[in-house]
Design an enzyme around this catalytic site. Structure first.
Site, mmCIF file in Angstrom:
data_model
loop_
_atom_site.group_PDB
_atom_site.id
_atom_site.type_symbol
_atom_site.label_atom_id
_atom_site.label_comp_id
_atom_site.label_asym_id
_atom_site.label_seq_id
_atom_site.Cartn_x
_atom_site.Cartn_y
_atom_site.Cartn_z
ATOM 1 C CG HIS A 2 73.442 68.983 3.836
ATOM 2 N ND1 HIS A 2 74.682 68.353 3.804
ATOM 3 C CD2 HIS A 2 72.712 68.372 2.874
ATOM 4 C CE1 HIS A 2 74.699 67.429 2.871
ATOM 5 N NE2 HIS A 2 73.521 67.423 2.293
ATOM 6 C CG ASP A 23 80.732 72.347 3.970
ATOM 7 O OD1 ASP A 23 81.188 71.209 4.224
ATOM 8 O OD2 ASP A 23 79.663 72.533 3.388
ATOM 9 C CG ASP A 24 83.730 69.481 2.554
ATOM 10 O OD1 ASP A 24 83.186 68.947 3.541
ATOM 11 O OD2 ASP A 24 83.385 69.240 1.391
ATOM 12 C CB CYS A 73 77.705 67.855 5.184
ATOM 13 S SG CYS A 73 79.022 68.181 3.988
ATOM 14 C CG ASP A 132 80.999 69.927 7.338
ATOM 15 O OD1 ASP A 132 82.176 69.922 6.949
ATOM 16 O OD2 ASP A 132 80.044 70.108 6.558
ATOM 17 C CG ASN A 133 83.312 66.804 6.245
ATOM 18 O OD1 ASN A 133 82.088 66.796 6.238
ATOM 19 N ND2 ASN A 133 84.027 67.254 5.223
#
Length: 400
Positions: A144, A46-47, A84, A343-344
């Site tokens: 999410h 994540d991130d 996300c 995700d990013n």
């Protein structure tokens, strides 16, 4: 003698006589995967930015992810949707995020097609497809993908993981959670963390333990049955929580600041062939100050924030390594297709100065340098809900 089987829905091929001796049985064939079908493991960070893993030129130590990269393929032109929920919807359906109703994260859905936050049921999930091919399907970690108003105990549960093809689930339904005191769901019910931070609890370790348990439960009964594990860490999303000893491993390593970090990582990427020869480093984010223009207090604070971030990532890699080691020791790793994705890129949610309370950012409340300096020695611990903000965005070196 082997059992006689027949496809469900077809005529019974056995014999029903007047006595058992005159009869022969047959059973509807159970759903089975094809012999030799590989396991599938999706690891979704994540991130996490393009320049933050060791195999992409980062000085942050990620030996277990690096090993996967060395034995497989590294992609350098990967595009996500930069948020996300949209990216995760794309991963699980293979469809454009607008067709999934996820043009934005599910918390900011609006009542228009493409952005209503509800993935259509006709957009099949990979879990649903593989379950239909005889796979066990497990989801562990961040979800999410359920509309926010449907995540309470009242349900409905049709858009929770077990409603979309996963047989087992352990994790958190929202966009982030406290790493020491997480909001946990097991299958379709809420649970408490098994330990406290004082007893050594951390969410990433717990998620890996559960993933190993799900796989082991099945393999000891049906060793040839393949699994699909969708494993999603809370890292590297805020809050950046990690035991102090992991952050202290990077003490002093970022004292030269984010501008120097970007240049060093970029040169490594050139040398490794991650970016083509002749590439130029992307421009410095104009909203972020040059490192040399910062006061000594700001530099000290932001360097520590980077140390915590780096320690959190190495800690995450360590526990992912435990999952991979389990697969290797159980003889499953060589028959497992592993994909690692983020995700990013690194998030700027913490604002210009970073944050020790992310809720202030979401309520448009400015944090002061003085408040953050006062919290510096406790960063990474359970007291603060820290986000590294624009600092993390600069640590990407290059975007996804």
């Amino acid at each position: 003698m082997s059992l006689k089987e027949y496809p469900p829905g077809t005529a019974f091929p056995g014999i029903i006589g007047r006595t058992d001796e005159e009869s022969s049985p047959a059973w509807p064939a159970p759903l089975r995967a094809k012999p030799g079908a590989p396991n599938v493991l999706f690891i979704v960070l994540d991130d996490t930015g393009f320049g933050q893993l060791g195999c992409y030129g980062s000085p942050i130590r990620t030996p277990h992810l690096d090993r996967l990269a060395q034995g497989g393929l590294r992609y350098n032109n990967m595009h996500t949707t930069a948020l996300c929920s949209p990216t995760r919807a794309c991963i699980l359906t293979g469809r454009n995020h607008h067709s999934n109703g996820m043009a934005a994260i599910r918390e900011v859905s609006v009542g228009y097609p493409g952005r209503n936050g509800s993935i259509p049921f006709e957009n099949g999930f990979l879990s649903e497809m593989l379950a239909g091919q005889g796979y066990n399907t497990y989801c562990v970690g961040k979800w999410h993908l359920t509309p926010a108003e449907q995540t309470s105990a009242a349900g409905p549960y049709s858009r929770w993981p077990l409603g979309r093809g996963f047989e087992r689930y352990y994790g958190f339904l929202g966009g982030d959670t406290h790493q020491y005191y997480p909001d946990l769901v097991h299958d379709n019910h809420q649970v408490r963390p098994p330990r406290t931070p004082e007893e050594g609890y951390h969410l990433t370790e717990d998620l890996v333990d559960r993933a190993i348990g799900f796989i082991a439960d099945t393999k000891q009964v049906a060793p040839d049955k393949p699994f699909f594990l969708y494993f999603c860490t809370g890292a590297m999303h805020a809050p950046h929580h990690v035991p102090r000893e992991w952050a202290d491993r990077y003490r002093g390593q970022f004292d030269d600041g984010w501008d120097a970090y970007r240049e060093k990582v970029f040169q490594r990427q050139l040398a490794m062939g991650i970016v083509p020869p002749g590439s130029q480093l992307s421009r410095h984010d104009p909203d972020v100050q040059a490192w040399d223009s910062l006061s000594p207090e700001e530099q000290r604070l932001y360097a520590r924030m980077m140390e915590v971030f780096a320690g959190f990532l190495e800690h995450t890699d360590h526990h992912i390594g435990r999952l991979l080691q389990f697969l290797e020791e159980s003889g499953e790793l060589e028959n497992t297709l592993v994909m690692v994705i983020s995700d990013n890129g690194a998030s700027a949610e913490g604002g210009l100065h970073g944050s020790v309370n992310e809720l202030k950012f979401f309520n448009n409340t400015q944090e002061s340098l003085e408040q953050n300096l006062a919290a510096m020695d406790a960063l990474g611990g359970p007291r603060y809900f820290k986000s590294i903000g624009r600092i993390g965005a600069l640590l990407r070196a290059s975007g996804w």
